[in-house]
Scaffold this active site. Structure first.
Site, short mmCIF file in Angstrom:
data_model
loop_
_atom_site.label_atom_id
_atom_site.label_comp_id
_atom_site.label_asym_id
_atom_site.label_seq_id
_atom_site.Cartn_x
_atom_site.Cartn_y
_atom_site.Cartn_z
N GLU A 1 0.81 -1.23 0.00
CA GLU A 1 0.00 0.00 0.00
C GLU A 1 0.85 1.28 0.00
OE1 GLU A 1 -3.92 -1.35 2.42
OE2 GLU A 1 -2.12 -1.15 3.64
C1 ACM Z 1 -1.75 -5.42 3.99
O1 ACM Z 1 -2.83 -5.93 4.39
N1 ACM Z 1 -1.66 -4.14 3.76
C2 ACM Z 1 -0.58 -6.26 3.75
#
Ligand code: ACM
Length: 511
Positions: A315
């Site tokens: 992310e």
């Molecule tokens: C994640 O759930 N951002 C690895």
């Protein structure tokens, strides 16, 4: 292969035959074998039954096992790593292929220890041969969103290692906090560890704390994998060292989501108390960033006997793609330089030049969408392999159901059956041999106390342990068999003080 469904074992062994009747356990029962594992067994028997069995450290001429005794030994000629046999007749004998196998055989023995209707205790007679399907059977604890101290982590290790899980991934840094002391960058813990999500208290591990966790995990045959999440999820780094990070990126979805949850937006230089993602990035074109990464990785490598360091990579929405790729290549190379194997969340598979052998961790769905599966598959093109953590079945922080008081919902509702009924191979277009195994992550946005952690982890960790350990083709690898066997763990978990969620679909037993 012979199998009896009636034995109350989770994960289900490779082969198991129930014998006639039970072998009584009384104050006269002795355990023969190496002191550490014998004491561990005797302590667990006492917590369960209040019977203190004697430990006879080694077999001697006068100390041959008598009827009713327990014998623990290792046979290095046994083939399968982490495997064991367990035979309960007039004596109970556990033979491990190695120390880990012996430990797992003892866990199986403890599941066979049952209280009779008249209040006496006995071990169900059985003949068992067992070994794991996957060498990697992991669980992750997010100590960044909420901090959990050494005693909690030890309790967590006890609970999950008893299910034959063998890797503990600690998510040590995120936007909300930095949780491990680093000598060369001391302000990380001084300025960025005091709070948790929602403004709850924070905390951090001293190096001695961390060593204590690593040693305790090793005594339960778990390898610790430390993660420093980079280049995103790094707001806390900037609270300590503002010149290492970019200004927060406040995109529309972060603003809308923060408003909906009544949470503050990230402010540069202040501890972040919300749980929005994708707003932070380290500075990619500043050499000081790589000095920082190199120092942190070196100090973590010195503390970590296990082969891996997890470098994050998920992310990174606040990092432009070309910058992300550059960072991924440099950060994975730094881990290799420190003598460790890099692990990264699957997004880093999109970067051309990640270090050879980098292991990817897939957290997309069991029905992959978008670029996720492709990014994950690319680790194999770089000589790496994959850990499967599909978020719609393996994420322990998802709610069980709509009315669950704890947990998030973005990936799925995950009831016990959903955590059980899936297959780690065949999701990605990679050879089965590229799948090292699975990991079940527990993110802690909504888990404020250790009791909350246990409610989310148990019983789903047992379902995931069976996915990782048991043969895919076992006749007992069915939901109907599993729910009965799982229900039989209740008295054992109660004796161990595990605060499990009493999922309504499981027939929990009293004895
Ligand atoms: C994640 O759930 N951002 C690895």
């Amino acid at each position: 292969m012979v199998f009896t469904h009636s034995l109350p074992l989770v994960p289900v062994p490779v082969s198991a035959t129930a014998g006639e009747g039970r072998m009584p356990v009384t104050a006269a029962t002795r355990v023969h074998g190496a002191a550490a594992v014998a004491t561990l067994l005797a302590d667990a028997v006492e917590r369960r039954s209040s019977i203190r069995i004697a430990t006879a450290a080694q077999r001697t001429a006068e100390g041959e096992p008598a009827s009713g005794d327990l014998v623990l030994r290792i046979d290095p000629d046994m083939a399968a790593a982490e495997g064991y046999t367990l035979t309960v007749g007039d004596t109970a004998e556990v033979v491990g292929a190695d120390e880990a196998g012996l430990f797992y055989g003892v866990q199986t023995l403890l599941q066979l220890l049952r209280e009779d209707e008249d209040g006496t205790w006995a071990i169900l007679r059985a003949d068992i041969a067992d070994a794991p399907r996957f060498a990697r059977r992991g669980v992750m604890l997010d100590v960044a969103r909420h901090f959990f101290g050494v005693a909690d982590v030890k309790a967590f290790i006890d609970g999950v290692s008893a299910l034959k899980l063998n890797h503990l991934h600690l998510h040590l840094s995120d936007d909300q906090g930095w949780r491990i002391h680093i000598d060369s960058w001391p302000l990380l813990t001084e300025r960025s560890s005091g709070t948790s999500a929602g403004g709850d208290p924070g905390g951090f591990y001293t190096k001695d704390d961390y060593r204590e966790i690593v040693a305790y995990a090793a005594s339960r045959h778990m390898i610790v994998i430390p993660e420093i999440d980079l280049p995103g999820h790094t707001h806390a780094i900037g609270v300590a060292y503002p010149d290492l990070v970019e200004a927060p990126v406040l995109n529309d979805s972060l603003i809308a989501e923060s408003e909906r949850l009544g949470q503050p937006l990230p402010v540069a230089g202040e501890n972040y108390l919300g749980w929005g993602v994708g707003h932070s990035s380290v500075r990619i074109h500043d050499e000081r960033t790589y000095r920082f990464v190199r120092d942190v990785v070196r100090e973590l490598a010195e503390l970590t006997p296990g082969p891996y360091i997890h470098i994050g990579g998920d992310e990174s929405l606040g990092t432009p793609k070309a910058d992300f790729d550059l960072f991924a290549a440099r950060a994975t190379a730094i881990v290799v330089e420190a003598g460790k194997v890099p692990i990264a969340w699957h997004e880093m598979g999109s970067a051309e030049d990640i270090a050879e052998g980098t292991v990817g961790q897939y957290w997309g769905s069991t029905t992959p969408a978008g670029a996720h599966a492709e990014e994950a598959a690319r680790f194999t093109a770089r000589g790496g392999a994959l850990i499967m953590s599909p978020s719609n079945v393996a994420y322990l922080d998802m709610k069980y159901a709509e009315d669950s008081p704890l947990g998030l919902t973005w990936a799925a509702f995950i009831d016990v059956r959903a955590a059980y009924d899936w297959e780690p191979t065949g999701i990605l277009e990679v050879p089965d041999a590229a799948i090292l195994g699975i990991e079940a992550p527990l993110w802690s946005e909504t888990a404020r106390t250790f009791d909350d952690v246990e409610q989310l982890v148990f019983p789903r960790a047992a379902a995931l342990a069976e996915v990782a350990w048991s043969p895919q083709q076992s006749p007992a690898r069915t939901w109907e068999s599993f729910r009965e066997r799982l229900g039989a763990l209740a008295p054992l978990w109660k004796a161990e003080g595990i605060s499990f969620h009493p999922a309504p679909e499981i027939p929990w037993s009293d004895r």
